[in-house]
Design a protein around this motif. Structure first.
Motif, PDB file in Angstrom:
ATOM      1  N   TYR A   1       6.907   6.223 -15.845  1.00 15.99           N
ATOM      2  CA  TYR A   1       6.344   5.053 -15.184  1.00 15.99           C
ATOM      3  C   TYR A   1       6.847   4.819 -13.764  1.00 15.99           C
ATOM      4  O   TYR A   1       6.304   3.964 -13.063  1.00 15.99           O
ATOM      5  CB  TYR A   1       6.591   3.813 -16.045  1.00 15.99           C
ATOM      6  CG  TYR A   1       5.915   3.905 -17.398  1.00 15.99           C
ATOM      7  CD1 TYR A   1       4.575   4.265 -17.498  1.00 15.99           C
ATOM      8  CD2 TYR A   1       6.610   3.649 -18.577  1.00 15.99           C
ATOM      9  CE1 TYR A   1       3.946   4.360 -18.725  1.00 15.99           C
ATOM     10  CE2 TYR A   1       5.987   3.733 -19.816  1.00 15.99           C
ATOM     11  CZ  TYR A   1       4.657   4.095 -19.888  1.00 15.99           C
ATOM     12  OH  TYR A   1       4.028   4.195 -21.107  1.00 15.99           O
TER      13      TYR A   1
ATOM     14  N   GLY B   1       5.711   9.181 -12.768  1.00 13.91           N
ATOM     15  CA  GLY B   1       4.358   9.528 -13.200  1.00 13.91           C
ATOM     16  C   GLY B   1       4.171  10.965 -13.629  1.00 13.91           C
ATOM     17  O   GLY B   1       3.067  11.515 -13.497  1.00 13.91           O
TER      18      GLY B   1
ATOM     19  N   ILE C   1      -4.115   2.719 -15.982  1.00 16.50           N
ATOM     20  CA  ILE C   1      -3.305   2.601 -14.765  1.00 16.50           C
ATOM     21  C   ILE C   1      -2.759   3.976 -14.375  1.00 16.50           C
ATOM     22  O   ILE C   1      -2.764   4.352 -13.191  1.00 16.50           O
ATOM     23  CB  ILE C   1      -2.151   1.612 -14.964  1.00 16.50           C
ATOM     24  CG1 ILE C   1      -2.675   0.254 -15.447  1.00 16.50           C
ATOM     25  CG2 ILE C   1      -1.337   1.453 -13.686  1.00 16.50           C
ATOM     26  CD1 ILE C   1      -1.578  -0.732 -15.846  1.00 16.50           C
ATOM     27  N   LEU C   2      -2.311   4.747 -15.361  1.00 17.76           N
ATOM     28  CA  LEU C   2      -1.758   6.068 -15.072  1.00 17.76           C
ATOM     29  C   LEU C   2      -2.822   6.988 -14.492  1.00 17.76           C
ATOM     30  O   LEU C   2      -2.566   7.715 -13.517  1.00 17.76           O
ATOM     31  CB  LEU C   2      -1.169   6.680 -16.349  1.00 17.76           C
ATOM     32  CG  LEU C   2      -0.119   5.861 -17.102  1.00 17.76           C
ATOM     33  CD1 LEU C   2       0.451   6.672 -18.270  1.00 17.76           C
ATOM     34  CD2 LEU C   2       1.000   5.402 -16.175  1.00 17.76           C
TER      35      LEU C   2
ATOM     36  N   ARG D   1      -3.471   5.960 -10.876  1.00 21.74           N
ATOM     37  CA  ARG D   1      -2.387   6.349  -9.971  1.00 21.74           C
ATOM     38  C   ARG D   1      -2.358   7.861  -9.763  1.00 21.74           C
ATOM     39  O   ARG D   1      -2.041   8.339  -8.674  1.00 21.74           O
ATOM     40  CB  ARG D   1      -1.045   5.829 -10.504  1.00 21.74           C
ATOM     41  CG  ARG D   1      -0.951   4.306 -10.468  1.00 21.74           C
ATOM     42  CD  ARG D   1       0.462   3.807 -10.702  1.00 21.74           C
ATOM     43  NE  ARG D   1       1.330   4.133  -9.574  1.00 21.74           N
ATOM     44  CZ  ARG D   1       2.600   3.770  -9.480  1.00 21.74           C
ATOM     45  NH1 ARG D   1       3.163   3.072 -10.467  1.00 21.74           N
ATOM     46  NH2 ARG D   1       3.329   4.096  -8.436  1.00 21.74           N
TER      47      ARG D   1
ATOM     48  N   TRP E   1       1.974   7.905  -6.787  1.00 25.81           N
ATOM     49  CA  TRP E   1       3.313   8.167  -7.309  1.00 25.81           C
ATOM     50  C   TRP E   1       4.187   8.669  -6.169  1.00 25.81           C
ATOM     51  O   TRP E   1       3.666   9.177  -5.164  1.00 25.81           O
ATOM     52  CB  TRP E   1       3.266   9.237  -8.409  1.00 25.81           C
ATOM     53  CG  TRP E   1       2.430   8.908  -9.604  1.00 25.81           C
ATOM     54  CD1 TRP E   1       1.240   9.486  -9.949  1.00 25.81           C
ATOM     55  CD2 TRP E   1       2.709   7.945 -10.618  1.00 25.81           C
ATOM     56  NE1 TRP E   1       0.766   8.940 -11.116  1.00 25.81           N
ATOM     57  CE2 TRP E   1       1.649   7.987 -11.557  1.00 25.81           C
ATOM     58  CE3 TRP E   1       3.747   7.038 -10.840  1.00 25.81           C
ATOM     59  CZ2 TRP E   1       1.593   7.181 -12.678  1.00 25.81           C
ATOM     60  CZ3 TRP E   1       3.694   6.230 -11.970  1.00 25.81           C
ATOM     61  CH2 TRP E   1       2.637   6.297 -12.868  1.00 25.81           C
TER      62      TRP E   1
ATOM     63  N   ARG F   1       2.430   1.022  -1.903  1.00 31.07           N
ATOM     64  CA  ARG F   1       1.786   1.131  -3.205  1.00 31.07           C
ATOM     65  C   ARG F   1       0.282   0.991  -3.016  1.00 31.07           C
ATOM     66  O   ARG F   1      -0.185   0.056  -2.366  1.00 31.07           O
ATOM     67  CB  ARG F   1       2.308   0.043  -4.145  1.00 31.07           C
ATOM     68  CG  ARG F   1       3.758   0.200  -4.568  1.00 31.07           C
ATOM     69  CD  ARG F   1       3.930   1.216  -5.667  1.00 31.07           C
ATOM     70  NE  ARG F   1       3.283   0.806  -6.907  1.00 31.07           N
ATOM     71  CZ  ARG F   1       3.889   0.088  -7.851  1.00 31.07           C
ATOM     72  NH1 ARG F   1       5.150  -0.301  -7.707  1.00 31.07           N
ATOM     73  NH2 ARG F   1       3.234  -0.240  -8.945  1.00 31.07           N
TER      74      ARG F   1
ATOM     75  N   ALA G   1       3.071  -2.881 -17.825  1.00 25.88           N
ATOM     76  CA  ALA G   1       2.647  -2.829 -16.419  1.00 25.88           C
ATOM     77  C   ALA G   1       3.583  -3.610 -15.513  1.00 25.88           C
ATOM     78  O   ALA G   1       3.817  -3.234 -14.359  1.00 25.88           O
ATOM     79  CB  ALA G   1       1.225  -3.364 -16.289  1.00 25.88           C
TER      80      ALA G   1
ATOM     81  N   LEU H   1       6.374   0.517 -13.926  1.00 29.39           N
ATOM     82  CA  LEU H   1       5.211   0.350 -13.054  1.00 29.39           C
ATOM     83  C   LEU H   1       5.377  -0.820 -12.092  1.00 29.39           C
ATOM     84  O   LEU H   1       4.799  -0.817 -11.000  1.00 29.39           O
ATOM     85  CB  LEU H   1       3.955   0.158 -13.916  1.00 29.39           C
ATOM     86  CG  LEU H   1       3.556   1.387 -14.740  1.00 29.39           C
ATOM     87  CD1 LEU H   1       2.444   1.034 -15.727  1.00 29.39           C
ATOM     88  CD2 LEU H   1       3.133   2.540 -13.846  1.00 29.39           C
TER      89      LEU H   1
END
Length: 411
Positions: free
Chosen positions: A59, A62, A168-169, A172, A178, A195, A222, A228
């Protein structure tokens, strides 16, 4: 621009034998990681340290596989890799709008009772100073709001907490959000911020308060400051008005709240948002007034889709101001995003401006939400994966057909 990831001809798929995939830990919470580590023989006294190691790799950095976890012993990495993976949901298609909005159609893993894998949509909306990820909480929806295309897709099932986090992963991964990752080189807008995903909105497919526990668990992951790290002030849950769960959400999850209001009279809201028949406007607004943490710094956002000749009169604007009196609020005016077969039209721009002027003069911020991603049906509420329920007499679970991005009005 549409990137089709799964391009294998359906005729060829029938002849391809794929091994049963390993369970994925992508999106897992600390408890699940602890259980996984226990299952591969990690001693109790090492569990907390090992969970923290995996958590950081998954997290903060990643990483997509255990092999990349260089401070974890090779033996433990091998044992984990024998039983688990860090696979994300499959990207069926990726579409990138001219304005930089990105939409992913994601195929989830088939559960033990499903005859085919269900699909959901996730949307990323970049601006110069922020990036908002709109995520789904259910496959389909039960609410049948008449202006929303997602509501024409029947509910298949709730998403699990890890399926919500995995969106979310995936996002990203795809936008290079990441450390040391490379952003996509397609010339489309990305924020100037360090970010790229700064905000999360639970405004995709489904009613999140009907999947309370899984959504709450996902948002805890999250917002975890060691992972995250998305601030709860930058997470917004949007509900159509599940009144009994609103105070509970505010007390337990402590995120920002948005209300899909869309009408100032019960008779009209009964038509537009049928849950109003169960929880009318007066009960909904009472729940908003007592929302935990409500203040001028933590205002509730009221979403109001602008429908020509339906809810866009100046009398409606004045009634809206009176309804919200005493509630620290922001009012998002949303130009209706049309979809095939819809009975509604978007209000004329001049009428939207007149409506906004009434609201602004009453002291409420009332930004008109600029439609984003219309060319790829990723605009507010234009999400529909075409996953369908099949009759119980004919199924061992839910069926998901080939997902074509459709449209609706909730994101």
């Amino acid at each position: 621009m549409v990137l089709v990831v799964d391009a294998l001809d359906p005729k060829d798929k029938a002849s391809v034998t794929r091994p049963e995939p390993l369970p994925s830990l992508a999106g897992a919470g600390r408890g699940e990681l602890c259980a996984a580590l226990t299952s591969v023989g990690v001693p109790d006294k090492q569990l907390r340290m090992r969970v923290n190691q995996l958590w950081s790799w998954m997290y903060v950095r990643g990483v997509p596989s255990f092999d990349a976890m260089t401070d974890v012993s090779k033996d433990l990495r091998a044992r984990l890799a024998e039983r688990y993976s860090l696979d994300r949901p499959e990207i069926v298609s990726e579409q990138v709008s001219q304005d930089g909005t990105r939409k992913w159609l994601l195929r989830l893993r088939r559960s033990g009772t499903e005859v085919a894998a269900p699909e959901i949509e996730t949307v990323y909306i970049p601006e110069s100073d922020r990036g908002t990820l709109c995520i789904s909480s259910q496959v389909g929806c039960t609410l049948t709001c008449t202006f929303c295309h997602t509501g024409t897709q029947r509910l298949v099932r709730n998403l699990s907490a890890d399926e919500i986090v995995a969106q979310i992963l995936v996002a990203r991964d795809r936008i290079g959000d990441w450390p040391d990752a490379v952003a996509p080189d397609d010339g489309r807008l990305l924020p100037s911020t360090e970010r790229k995903i700064t905000n999360i909105v639970l405004m995709g497919m489904g009613e999140p308060l009907y999947n309370f526990d899984n959504v709450k668990a996902a948002m805890a992951i999250a917002s975890d400051g060691e992972g995250l790290s998305v601030s709860k002030r930058r997470i917004t849950l949007s509900t159509s008005g599940v009144v009994p769960e609103i105070a509970r959400w505010g007390g337990e999850a402590q995120t920002m709240l948005a209300i899909s209001l869309h009408a100032v009279r019960d008779d009209l809201r009964n038509e537009l948002v049928p849950i109003n028949k169960k929880y009318p406007i007066s009960e909904l607004l009472d729940a908003c007034r007592s929302y935990p943490g409500l203040s001028n710094a933590r205002r509730i956002t009221f979403e109001y889709v602008m429908l020509k000749g339906v809810n866009d009169s100046l009398a409606d604007a004045k009634a809206l101001v009176q309804l919200l009196k005493g509630i620290p609020a922001k009012i998002n005016l949303i130009p209706f995003n049309p979809w095939p077969g819809s009975q509604y039209e978007c209000s004329d721009w001049e009428q939207i401006e007149r409506f906004a002027e009434v609201v602004n003069k009453a002291g409420y911020a009332s930004p008109v939400r600029t439609p984003r991603g219309r060319d790829i049906f990723a605009a507010c509420g234009q999400l529909k994966s075409e996953s369908l329920k099949i009759r119980a007499s004919a199924r061992g679970g839910s069926v998901a057909q080939s997902g074509t991005a459709g449209s609706g009005q909730g994101a």
